[in-house]
Design an enzyme around this catalytic site. Structure first.
Site, PDB file in Angstrom:
ATOM      1  N   HIS A   6       1.093  -3.159   6.861  1.00 24.15           N
ATOM      2  CA  HIS A   6       1.099  -2.468   5.606  1.00 24.15           C
ATOM      3  C   HIS A   6       0.303  -0.936   5.762  1.00 24.15           C
ATOM      4  O   HIS A   6      -0.270  -0.733   6.688  1.00 24.15           O
ATOM      5  CB  HIS A   6       0.589  -3.184   4.539  1.00 24.15           C
ATOM      6  CG  HIS A   6      -0.796  -3.356   4.396  1.00 24.15           C
ATOM      7  ND1 HIS A   6      -1.639  -4.359   4.905  1.00 24.15           N
ATOM      8  CD2 HIS A   6      -1.563  -2.505   4.087  1.00 24.15           C
ATOM      9  CE1 HIS A   6      -2.947  -4.231   4.568  1.00 24.15           C
ATOM     10  NE2 HIS A   6      -3.099  -2.973   3.917  1.00 24.15           N
ATOM     11  N   ARG A  10      -3.710   4.607  -2.662  1.00 27.25           N
ATOM     12  CA  ARG A  10      -4.297   4.562  -4.074  1.00 27.25           C
ATOM     13  C   ARG A  10      -3.370   5.583  -4.928  1.00 27.25           C
ATOM     14  O   ARG A  10      -3.084   6.683  -4.842  1.00 27.25           O
ATOM     15  CB  ARG A  10      -5.675   5.337  -3.892  1.00 27.25           C
ATOM     16  CG  ARG A  10      -6.595   4.428  -3.151  1.00 27.25           C
ATOM     17  CD  ARG A  10      -8.092   5.229  -3.315  1.00 27.25           C
ATOM     18  NE  ARG A  10      -8.888   4.136  -2.571  1.00 27.25           N
ATOM     19  CZ  ARG A  10      -9.087   4.219  -1.024  1.00 27.25           C
ATOM     20  NH1 ARG A  10      -8.457   5.050  -0.550  1.00 27.25           N
ATOM     21  NH2 ARG A  10      -9.996   3.393  -0.368  1.00 27.25           N
ATOM     22  N   GLU A  53       1.153  -1.074   0.228  1.00 25.34           N
ATOM     23  CA  GLU A  53       0.026  -1.611  -0.451  1.00 25.34           C
ATOM     24  C   GLU A  53      -0.336  -0.559  -1.460  1.00 25.34           C
ATOM     25  O   GLU A  53      -0.870   0.622  -1.186  1.00 25.34           O
ATOM     26  CB  GLU A  53      -1.325  -1.966   0.062  1.00 25.34           C
ATOM     27  CG  GLU A  53      -2.415  -2.374  -0.625  1.00 25.34           C
ATOM     28  CD  GLU A  53      -3.570  -2.696   0.127  1.00 25.34           C
ATOM     29  OE1 GLU A  53      -4.592  -2.365  -0.124  1.00 25.34           O
ATOM     30  OE2 GLU A  53      -3.674  -3.663   1.383  1.00 25.34           O
ATOM     31  N   ASN A  57      -7.382   1.579  -8.696  1.00 26.16           N
ATOM     32  CA  ASN A  57      -8.842   1.542  -9.199  1.00 26.16           C
ATOM     33  C   ASN A  57      -8.926   1.578 -10.769  1.00 26.16           C
ATOM     34  O   ASN A  57      -8.280   2.762 -11.239  1.00 26.16           O
ATOM     35  CB  ASN A  57      -9.419   2.547  -8.476  1.00 26.16           C
ATOM     36  CG  ASN A  57      -9.614   2.313  -7.002  1.00 26.16           C
ATOM     37  OD1 ASN A  57     -10.102   1.068  -6.544  1.00 26.16           O
ATOM     38  ND2 ASN A  57      -9.230   3.159  -5.993  1.00 26.16           N
ATOM     39  N   HIS A  72       2.563  11.037   5.948  1.00 26.18           N
ATOM     40  CA  HIS A  72       3.675  10.570   5.057  1.00 26.18           C
ATOM     41  C   HIS A  72       3.796   9.351   5.632  1.00 26.18           C
ATOM     42  O   HIS A  72       3.400   8.807   6.595  1.00 26.18           O
ATOM     43  CB  HIS A  72       4.828  11.469   5.090  1.00 26.18           C
ATOM     44  CG  HIS A  72       5.336  11.472   6.586  1.00 26.18           C
ATOM     45  ND1 HIS A  72       5.149  12.551   7.388  1.00 26.18           N
ATOM     46  CD2 HIS A  72       6.288  10.802   7.226  1.00 26.18           C
ATOM     47  CE1 HIS A  72       5.745  12.439   8.637  1.00 26.18           C
ATOM     48  NE2 HIS A  72       6.594  11.137   8.318  1.00 26.18           N
ATOM     49  N   GLU A 122       9.125  10.544   3.844  1.00 26.01           N
ATOM     50  CA  GLU A 122      10.147  11.047   4.679  1.00 26.01           C
ATOM     51  C   GLU A 122      11.203  10.162   4.557  1.00 26.01           C
ATOM     52  O   GLU A 122      10.964   8.935   4.843  1.00 26.01           O
ATOM     53  CB  GLU A 122       9.698  11.292   6.213  1.00 26.01           C
ATOM     54  CG  GLU A 122      10.568  11.816   6.947  1.00 26.01           C
ATOM     55  CD  GLU A 122      10.240  12.143   8.360  1.00 26.01           C
ATOM     56  OE1 GLU A 122      11.144  12.761   9.052  1.00 26.01           O
ATOM     57  OE2 GLU A 122       9.245  11.601   8.846  1.00 26.01           O
TER      58      GLU A 122
END
Length: 131
Positions: A6, A10, A53, A57, A72, A122
């Site tokens: 993965h 954030r 993922e 927060n 990217h 991309e």
């Protein structure tokens, strides 16, 4: 042998990011873990084990500073022109389609999209190195 599983970014608004990645790239939730201070949401394409993922927060109010180290993530698609048109029609931020060559060798035809938090993605035409 190591196998990539993965990539994490954030995000501030789970619903907005989930909607973007579903509409832009067809990613579906594969797992979700809610903690008191943050949530981990894993998204993936059903044809691939690799996951994106999203870390949310819960106390974050201002945008993240992506910084100058992030590059990217990339997605390979069957019909780049159709994907580009779909993104534009949805009002997503995209660059023009470009082709990268090394000498006379075509390496990739692609465009960049930008998600709601400013991350670059991309989008590459399937073929050649990206089969």
């Amino acid at each position: 042998m190591a196998k990539p599983v993965h990539s994490m970014i954030r995000v501030r608004d789970e619903a907005r990011s989930r909607d973007y990645y579903a509409r832009a790239f067809g990613l579906e939730p594969s797992d979700r873990y809610d903690f008191p201070d943050f949530t981990l949401l894993y998204l993936k394409d059903p044809s691939s084990p690799f996951e994106l993922e999203l870390t949310v927060n819960k106390d974050r109010e201002k945008p993240y500073d992506i910084g100058d180290g992030y590059g990217h993530i990339a997605f390979v698609v069957e019909d780049l022109e159709a994907e580009h048109a779909k993104h534009k029609q949805a009002g997503f931020t995209v660059t023009d389609v470009k082709t990268l060559k090394h000498g006379e060798t075509q390496l990739a035809t692609f465009f960049f999209a930008t998600d709601p938090d400013g991350y670059k993605i991309e989008v590459i035409q399937r073929g050649g190195r990206f089969s």
